[in-house]
Enzyme design. Structure first.
Site, PDB file in Angstrom:
ATOM      1  N   LYS A 220     -17.363   3.638 -28.329  1.00 47.00           N
ATOM      2  CA  LYS A 220     -17.016   2.238 -28.628  1.00 47.00           C
ATOM      3  C   LYS A 220     -17.374   1.829 -30.052  1.00 47.00           C
ATOM      4  O   LYS A 220     -18.173   2.472 -30.715  1.00 47.00           O
ATOM      5  CB  LYS A 220     -17.654   1.320 -27.580  1.00 47.00           C
ATOM      6  CG  LYS A 220     -16.888   1.419 -26.248  1.00 47.00           C
ATOM      7  CD  LYS A 220     -17.295   0.388 -25.250  1.00 47.00           C
ATOM      8  CE  LYS A 220     -16.384   0.542 -24.012  1.00 47.00           C
ATOM      9  NZ  LYS A 220     -16.846  -0.244 -22.879  1.00 47.00           N
ATOM     10  N   ARG A 260     -20.294   6.177 -18.063  1.00 49.40           N
ATOM     11  CA  ARG A 260     -18.833   6.338 -18.067  1.00 49.40           C
ATOM     12  C   ARG A 260     -18.446   6.889 -19.435  1.00 49.40           C
ATOM     13  O   ARG A 260     -18.628   6.212 -20.441  1.00 49.40           O
ATOM     14  CB  ARG A 260     -18.165   4.981 -17.806  1.00 49.40           C
ATOM     15  CG  ARG A 260     -16.650   5.032 -17.758  1.00 49.40           C
ATOM     16  CD  ARG A 260     -16.085   3.636 -17.516  1.00 49.40           C
ATOM     17  NE  ARG A 260     -14.631   3.668 -17.502  1.00 49.40           N
ATOM     18  CZ  ARG A 260     -13.874   3.658 -18.599  1.00 49.40           C
ATOM     19  NH1 ARG A 260     -14.427   3.610 -19.794  1.00 49.40           N
ATOM     20  NH2 ARG A 260     -12.555   3.700 -18.503  1.00 49.40           N
TER      21      ARG A 260
END
Ligand code: PMM
Length: 285
Positions: A220, A260
């Site tokens: 991210k 995740r």
């Protein structure tokens, strides 16, 4: 002939690895690579092979600025993939904000619903979570992806996220969802400026209220920002792999139930190191 038993959610003797499988043209890191069912199924099997305890199948990008995909198109993308992977014995979660998609995916063999809106986007989601009885990931979320960057102000990010997640848990439990089936996720990057993500990681116990915790940091933007700030080149999502593994290691050491990630092999190895370290520490006590 009796039906083949569907795979259940993974047991959590250690932090589990949730492998990301985006069946989308536009996800920020792997968009377009697994849009065709055959490619997606092969990728799901490869993720399981290299250590994913569960494969998270999504048919709608939630990258900042993304527009919603039509319900029928989302279903068309995910259903054959969920069906095929579950049929192969791979535990599958369905990454969706739509109750109908979640319901169909669980009927096809998914053992966990991963809703990045924490059942806020679709008022029927809580009922589906209650009726199906599968584990439910409630992520901290404030607005659809096209508007989330306008909703990133917090007085105190940890206290505000804790209160907003507690409200989601209350709503889910009122709808009949078992409290112990709810996994909480801080929603890294969802309505969060770069520096809002770090306190949520480093102070997990303060917002998780005893629930299992899932961390979705993989590749991210906030990791890119840290890499750049350290003076290192940061050419894009795929170059955030080492930073992702660092978060996996720290999250596992802090007791997260799951991570995740796009790279299941790296996460599996990092978690094995954490377990070896912690077991040795216990043995010397
Ligand atoms: N992030 C994305 C999608 N789904 N689900 C959970 N539970 N937590 C997350 O942080 C999360 C998610 C965003 O992007 P990607 O699928 O492209 O990695």
């Amino acid at each position: 002939m009796s039906a083949r038993p569907l795979p259940g959610p993974p047991a959590a003797r250690r932090t589990i690895v949730m492998g990301v499988l985006n069946v989308t043209p536009d996800s920020f890191s792997d968009g377009g690579r697994y849009l065709h069912a055959d490619a997606a199924i092969a990728r799901g099997l490869a993720l399981a092979e290299c250590g994913a305890d569960i494969v998270d199948v999504g048919g709608e990008s939630t990258r900042p600025g993304a527009e919603r995909v039509a319900p029928q198109e989302e279903l068309r993308r995910v259903l054959p993939v969920v069906t095929a992977l579950a049929g192969e014995g791979v535990p599958v979660s369905i990454d969706t904000m739509r109750a109908a998609t979640a319901h169909a995916a669980v009927a096809a063999g998914a053992c966990l619903i991963n809703d990045v809106s924490g059942a806020l986007a679709d008022p029927r989601m809580a009922r589906v979570a209650a009726d199906t009885g599968v584990d439910f990931v409630a992520t901290h979320w404030r607005a659809p992806s096209s508007r989330m960057d306008d909703r990133d102000h917090y007085d105190d990010v940890v206290a505000d996220v804790a209160a907003e997640l507690a409200a989601r848990v209350d709503a889910l439990v009122r709808a009949g969802v078992r409290r112990d089936s709810i996994v909480l996720d801080p929603g890294l990057g969802f309505a969060k400026v770069t520096d809002s993500n770090w306190p949520l990681l480093s102070r997990m116990q303060e917002w998780s209220a005893g629930h299992r915790v899932l961390i979705g940091a993989s590749r991210k933007r906030f990791l890119g920002a840290v890499i750049s700030r350290a003076g290192n080149p940061e050419p894009g999502p795929k170059h955030r792999a080492h930073a992702t593994t660092a978060v996996t290691t720290l999250a596992a050491a802090a007791g997260a139930w799951g991570v995740r990630v796009h790279d299941a092999c790296a996460a599996r190895d990092a978690i094995a190191v954490v377990s070896a370290w912690q077991n040795a520490a216990k043995a010397t006590r």
